[in-house]
Design a protein around this motif. Structure first.
Motif, short mmCIF file in Angstrom:
data_model
loop_
_atom_site.label_atom_id
_atom_site.label_comp_id
_atom_site.label_asym_id
_atom_site.label_seq_id
_atom_site.Cartn_x
_atom_site.Cartn_y
_atom_site.Cartn_z
N LEU A 209 -73.16 -31.15 -34.91
CA LEU A 209 -74.05 -29.13 -35.08
C LEU A 209 -74.50 -29.57 -36.93
CD1 LEU A 209 -74.67 -26.36 -34.10
CD2 LEU A 209 -72.77 -25.49 -34.86
N GLY A 210 -73.18 -29.45 -37.49
CA GLY A 210 -73.81 -29.92 -39.16
C GLY A 210 -74.62 -30.57 -39.70
N THR A 213 -77.71 -28.75 -38.22
CA THR A 213 -77.92 -27.94 -39.42
C THR A 213 -78.76 -28.19 -41.05
OG1 THR A 213 -76.31 -26.81 -38.38
CG2 THR A 213 -77.32 -25.68 -40.95
N PHE A 214 -78.15 -29.60 -40.77
CA PHE A 214 -78.62 -30.54 -42.24
C PHE A 214 -80.27 -31.18 -42.07
CE2 PHE A 214 -78.87 -34.39 -45.17
CZ PHE A 214 -79.02 -33.17 -46.47
N TYR A 215 -80.18 -31.39 -41.59
CA TYR A 215 -81.85 -31.49 -40.12
C TYR A 215 -83.15 -30.95 -40.42
CZ TYR A 215 -85.44 -34.20 -38.24
OH TYR A 215 -86.71 -34.76 -37.65
N MET A 216 -82.05 -29.81 -40.01
CA MET A 216 -83.53 -28.38 -39.44
C MET A 216 -83.55 -28.01 -40.86
SD MET A 216 -83.51 -25.14 -40.24
CE MET A 216 -81.37 -24.08 -40.18
N LEU A 217 -82.72 -27.95 -41.74
CA LEU A 217 -83.07 -27.63 -43.63
C LEU A 217 -83.75 -28.36 -44.84
CD1 LEU A 217 -79.26 -25.80 -44.62
CD2 LEU A 217 -81.47 -24.66 -44.47
N SER A 220 -87.65 -27.99 -43.21
CA SER A 220 -88.07 -26.32 -43.74
C SER A 220 -88.62 -26.30 -44.89
CB SER A 220 -86.70 -25.49 -43.84
OG SER A 220 -85.92 -25.48 -44.97
N TRP A 223 -86.63 -26.59 -47.80
CA TRP A 223 -85.20 -27.47 -48.88
C TRP A 223 -85.36 -27.34 -50.31
CZ3 TRP A 223 -81.74 -29.87 -48.00
CH2 TRP A 223 -80.91 -30.89 -48.44
N MET A 234 -71.46 -25.32 -45.93
CA MET A 234 -72.17 -26.19 -45.90
C MET A 234 -71.45 -27.11 -45.44
SD MET A 234 -74.65 -26.68 -43.44
CE MET A 234 -75.66 -28.27 -43.25
N THR A 237 -69.50 -28.42 -43.37
CA THR A 237 -69.66 -28.66 -41.32
C THR A 237 -70.62 -30.07 -41.76
OG1 THR A 237 -72.17 -28.08 -42.39
CG2 THR A 237 -70.61 -26.34 -41.51
#
Length: 344
Positions: A209-210, A213-217, A220, A223, A234, A237
């Motif tokens: 999950l961490g 989430t980092f990959y998603m950010l 974006s 970023w 963050m 995580t």
């Protein structure tokens, strides 16, 4: 009795094993002495562990560190485990026992069968027992997982899961249980397959999950701003990314895919329900979600810090929570406030 110990992997966990064994050795009750050799691909953690007294010497070369070892504690990232077993396995001395802290136990038994020495009849003459320390609650919320965070009391009154393979000699299992007692812990036995199913939820899923989430950010449009605003919430995580390689993450996902997928489905279902409540501005559902989560966490937190898991025992309100005494005070205030409301 003198025991030659090799610890492969110098971080908080590996160095804490050394400190705990040395603590035992220094007591009047100590019936065993230990020579502890540490090994790690990185030089500095070995030097730090040696300086703090967790190990007597160190060697980056695994074969030299494990030569003549009666007991090996393998505390390595999962992706490195197969290669490590291929290196030291064939040269293990007769009767040697390996205690492996890898997140997945079932694959490790396969490596042992492949690489450990055998007698002329094909029977193993060195053995592996899986162990998973559930660390002392005092260190539960510490983000310092490097050698500097090592402590001799990391295992005090803490459960250590013991997952032997079918056919593991009782002497090897007893050695694992005895060692856990020496370092202050309490052995709890578990089937290896059950262990790997549970670890998918408590270790692999949070790490995934961490990472996600980092990959998603990073993908974006925001970023450039996000990257400058990452604080402990963050960072903690995704702290696994500091110590895991892509091989480690890929291995954990591939070798435990069904269990991870099952827990991931459950998490996605919860997140989808929360997403719908937010889209519909459903304040009742949102409040019910947060209240339930905090209520369950509060009950878990007290039990985790007290170690009293059985239902029916008296609640322990004075145990410190994750923020030390402040966390405990907050938890106690919430419970007292609830009690006060009941009395009105």
């Amino acid at each position: 009795m003198h025991v030659n110990v090799a610890i492969i992997g110098m971080d908080r966990l590996g160095a804490s094993f050394g400190l705990a064994l040395k603590r035992y050795q220094s007591t009047s009750k100590g019936q065993h002495t230990f020579t502890i050799i540490g090994s790690d691909p990185r030089a500095q953690p070995m030097k730090d562990a040696n300086k703090m007294g967790a190990i007597d010497n160190f060697n980056r070369a695994v074969l030299k560190a494990t030569a003549n070892a009666d007991l090996l504690i393998v505390n390595a990232p999962f992706g490195a485990t197969e290669e490590l077993y291929a290196q030291f396995g064939p040269d293990l001395k007769r009767g040697a026992v390996v205690l492996d802290t890898s997140l997945l136990k079932v694959p490790v038994f396969g490596y042992a069968k492949e690489f450990f020495p055998k007698d002329p009849q094909g029977n193993p003459v060195a053995y592996v027992v899986g162990i998973t320390p559930i660390v002392n609650a005092k260190a539960l919320y510490s983000g310092d997982l490097e050698v500097e965070g090592a402590r001799a009391d990391l295992f005090d009154e803490a459960e250590v899961l013991v997952t032997p393979d079918i056919g593991t000699p009782s002497e090897a299992i007893q050695l694992a249980e005895d060692l856990i007692g020496l370092i202050g812990g309490k052995a709890r036995f578990m089937d290896p397959a059950e262990h790997d199913g549970l670890i998918a939820a408590t270790e692999i899923l949070p790490s995934l999950l961490g990472t996600a989430t980092f990959y998603m950010l990073t993908q974006s449009e925001g970023w450039k701003e996000f990257r400058r605003m990452i604080n402990p919430t963050m960072a903690l995580t995704m702290q696994g990314l500091r110590t895991q390689r892509a091989d480690d993450i890929n291995g954990l996902l591939k070798r435990n895919s069904a269990n991870v997928a099952r827990h991931l489905d459950s998490l996605i279902d919860v997140l989808q329900q929360l997403r719908e409540a937010l889209a519909d501005d459903d304040e009742d559902t949102i409040e019910a979600f947060t209240s339930k989560a905090l209520s369950e966490w509060d009950k878990w937190d007290v039990k985790r810090f007290s170690g009293q898991w059985e239902e029916g025992r008296a609640a322990v309100d004075s145990v410190a929570g994750p923020l030390g005494s402040l966390g405990g005070m907050l938890g106690m205030r919430r419970r007292r406030r609830d009690n006060d409301e009941d009395e009105d």
